[in-house]
Design a protein around this motif. Sequence first.
Motif, PDB file in Angstrom:
ATOM      1  N   THR A   1      40.444  42.045  55.315  1.00 58.02           N
ATOM      2  CA  THR A   1      41.108  42.943  56.269  1.00 58.02           C
ATOM      3  C   THR A   1      40.116  43.308  57.374  1.00 58.02           C
ATOM      4  OG1 THR A   1      40.444  44.987  55.141  1.00 58.02           O
ATOM      5  CG2 THR A   1      42.482  43.928  54.397  1.00 58.02           C
ATOM      6  N   LYS A   2      40.620  43.957  58.392  1.00 60.70           N
ATOM      7  CA  LYS A   2      39.733  44.442  59.442  1.00 60.70           C
ATOM      8  C   LYS A   2      38.769  45.456  58.850  1.00 60.70           C
ATOM      9  CE  LYS A   2      39.611  46.731  63.926  1.00 60.70           C
ATOM     10  NZ  LYS A   2      40.386  47.382  65.014  1.00 60.70           N
TER      11      LYS A   2
ATOM     12  N   SER B   1      46.842  34.122  64.105  1.00 62.36           N
ATOM     13  CA  SER B   1      47.475  35.308  64.689  1.00 62.36           C
ATOM     14  C   SER B   1      46.562  35.795  65.807  1.00 62.36           C
ATOM     15  CB  SER B   1      47.673  36.404  63.637  1.00 62.36           C
ATOM     16  OG  SER B   1      46.420  36.919  63.207  1.00 62.36           O
ATOM     17  N   GLU B   2      46.869  36.945  66.365  1.00 64.49           N
ATOM     18  CA  GLU B   2      46.064  37.466  67.464  1.00 64.49           C
ATOM     19  C   GLU B   2      44.618  37.697  67.033  1.00 64.49           C
ATOM     20  OE1 GLU B   2      45.898  41.301  70.545  1.00 64.49           O
ATOM     21  OE2 GLU B   2      47.559  41.065  69.127  1.00 64.49           O
ATOM     22  N   HIS B   3      44.415  38.122  65.798  1.00 70.01           N
ATOM     23  CA  HIS B   3      43.062  38.428  65.328  1.00 70.01           C
ATOM     24  C   HIS B   3      42.559  37.433  64.276  1.00 70.01           C
ATOM     25  CE1 HIS B   3      42.813  42.130  67.583  1.00 70.01           C
ATOM     26  NE2 HIS B   3      43.972  42.528  67.089  1.00 70.01           N
ATOM     27  N   PHE B   4      43.345  37.212  63.211  1.00 72.03           N
ATOM     28  CA  PHE B   4      42.887  36.354  62.121  1.00 72.03           C
ATOM     29  C   PHE B   4      43.306  34.894  62.329  1.00 72.03           C
ATOM     30  CE2 PHE B   4      42.369  40.204  59.427  1.00 72.03           C
ATOM     31  CZ  PHE B   4      41.144  39.881  58.844  1.00 72.03           C
TER      32      PHE B   4
ATOM     33  N   TYR C   1      37.800  35.760  62.658  1.00 70.05           N
ATOM     34  CA  TYR C   1      38.381  37.001  63.170  1.00 70.05           C
ATOM     35  C   TYR C   1      37.999  37.148  64.642  1.00 70.05           C
ATOM     36  CZ  TYR C   1      39.848  41.879  63.512  1.00 70.05           C
ATOM     37  OH  TYR C   1      40.478  43.043  63.874  1.00 70.05           O
ATOM     38  N   ASP C   2      38.999  37.369  65.488  1.00 71.70           N
ATOM     39  CA  ASP C   2      38.789  37.456  66.937  1.00 71.70           C
ATOM     40  C   ASP C   2      37.998  36.253  67.471  1.00 71.70           C
ATOM     41  OD1 ASP C   2      40.233  39.753  67.221  1.00 71.70           O
ATOM     42  OD2 ASP C   2      38.504  41.099  67.330  1.00 71.70           O
TER      43      ASP C   2
ATOM     44  N   PRO D   1      49.286  39.145  60.136  1.00 65.81           N
ATOM     45  CA  PRO D   1      48.494  39.399  61.343  1.00 65.81           C
ATOM     46  C   PRO D   1      47.252  40.246  61.105  1.00 65.81           C
ATOM     47  CG  PRO D   1      50.829  39.658  61.823  1.00 65.81           C
ATOM     48  CD  PRO D   1      50.714  39.488  60.332  1.00 65.81           C
ATOM     49  N   ASP D   2      47.297  41.146  60.087  1.00 65.49           N
ATOM     50  CA  ASP D   2      46.181  42.058  59.877  1.00 65.49           C
ATOM     51  C   ASP D   2      45.391  41.805  58.599  1.00 65.49           C
ATOM     52  OD1 ASP D   2      48.224  42.747  58.204  1.00 65.49           O
ATOM     53  OD2 ASP D   2      48.130  44.902  58.611  1.00 65.49           O
ATOM     54  N   GLN D   3      45.737  40.750  57.843  1.00 64.77           N
ATOM     55  CA  GLN D   3      44.940  40.437  56.660  1.00 64.77           C
ATOM     56  C   GLN D   3      45.195  39.018  56.178  1.00 64.77           C
ATOM     57  OE1 GLN D   3      45.862  43.094  53.380  1.00 64.77           O
ATOM     58  NE2 GLN D   3      47.476  41.764  52.631  1.00 64.77           N
TER      59      GLN D   3
END
Length: 604
Positions: A602-603, A399-402, A427-428, A515-517
């Motif tokens: 998670t973030k 995804s965009e981050h993970f 991450y990133d 996307p966020d976890q």
Amino acid sequence: MAVKKSTTMEKLLPADFFKKIAAGEYRTDYYPKFADRKAWKKVRKCEVADRLIALADAATETPVQQLLYSAYKEFQINGDRAKYETLFFGRGNELSVLALAICLTGDKEKYMPHLMDRLIAILEEFTWCIPAHMDWDPESGAPKKPYPSDLFCCATGAMLAEVVKILGDELEKEWRGITDWIAGQALERVVYNVLENEEVRWHWWYNGSGTNNWTIWCGYNCMATAVQFEKDPKKLAMILRKFYNTASLFADSYNEDGYCDEGAGYYTRAGAMLFRAVDLMDKLRPGSAAKTYQDPKIRAIFEFIARIRLGKNYVVSFSDGGCKLPTMLSCIVPAGALIGSKAMLEFGVDRPAYLGSCGDMITESLALLFDYPAKQVPEKESAGMPCTCYKDRLGILRSEHFTATLKGGHNAENHNHNDLGHFEVFYDGEPVVVDAGTGRYAKINFSDQRYTLWYTRGNGHNAPVIGGMEQQFGRNYTATLDVNEAKTVLKSDLSNAYPAEAGVKSFIRELNFAPDQVVVEDTLKLKKKQPVAINLIVFGKPKINKDGSVKLGKVKLIPEGLKAESVACVDKLYPGANPVWDEKLYELKLTGSEKHYKLIFTKG
């Protein structure tokens, strides 16, 4: 032993390809000679040329390193490979950059004496086979003849071929008859040694009794050697046909999806060498590889490295392949241009090119100088496809981050680690939970002590240790892997990944991705209640918070059903660990006794 035959790759060439070679209808001038000053001046202005000249200048300041028999024998005495190989590869790399510097600058007076020193030293070596690949007599402890044409013997032949290709006329002016000496040594040690000694134990790569990166790496280098030095077209056609058989054997060993079970680092000596073999056929008779480049399986083998990229500078780490994104732009980018792969062309975005290391610097550098399609490299690099899944072997979700990965397969793969069910989290574009990779090879890496090394064994990966039992080596230890239709869940059945003593009735690991976890969820059924322990190898020092969560850089880990018990630096746990990562690695140990638990990332 009869050589195993395959026509897979030959069938993709024009039907009259080898007939045309036998008739002398082929070209060998695909790289310019020293005398073509216009061609060399054109490439002189590029950054690669500057780097090569700087390396050549450094070589003029150092004497030729001695390759002593005592250093060669150290491998037999203490298992050390590094001492001899460093000197051996150093000679070849210095010869390569000196040859290229002469052509790039036109300055024979400055560089030629140093080149000749190294060239003659290489020709006088008693063997080009490294000690780790030598056949040693068990009684006397002496090297046995005929010496094997191993990876680096074959690579030495190809290196000398490229030196003579661009500089042969100038070498003759320096020492009349030296190119005949070079040709004789290269053909005898590299090409005919294999054809006349098929049953040598280390020639399994040629006779088909085994298949891995050796098969295509050696095969390509033998072809490159013969193209330059065998002057009889009929003999050359015979040689090329025999060694192109290794390309077929190699391609046959792959599944249709192009998956390389040796790991990302070995792609440069596997899929990339297949491209180099195909490209050589195309250089000899332009247009001959058109059908090959359209073959779905061949394209998949080439594209493997682009499909397993993580972030900007990493790839999935498994087997002995390593974590660093290989910047072998001399193969990856030209191959991407020829098969129309945008993902492969993106490797050329803001990355310094690899110039070679194991005696192949001239091959790499000539391709970078004259084959690299700079105008086709895009301006920006994409994040990569949302999902890559090699069924029952490897899955990646992005995804965009993970970005997260999950490993399946079996525990007897080429360059195997006992890593079934191992996952990584990024991450990133930066590593969070990783595979430690592989240390510098020594004798132990290919001995019956291999799985005493911490980074190859089960507890050096993050599938759980169950009741003190970790995964073991063997083809019967397996794990399935698949992705759901929505491409949000990777699922692996690890029920057959453990020895019977672990008491595993069933074991399912799911990697649920959003996307966020990222959530890693294990469900076990055991014959009796047993403790489980998970060793997460993490990038940078983690911090265990009072609420039981763990700070991992920009990411927070929330364990459910497990307790974060301890943090220890890998260097201290395993002295001489030699990880390949830029930052120190730490082992985060989680323990529990539940049959169902989760690791939630998670973030932070």
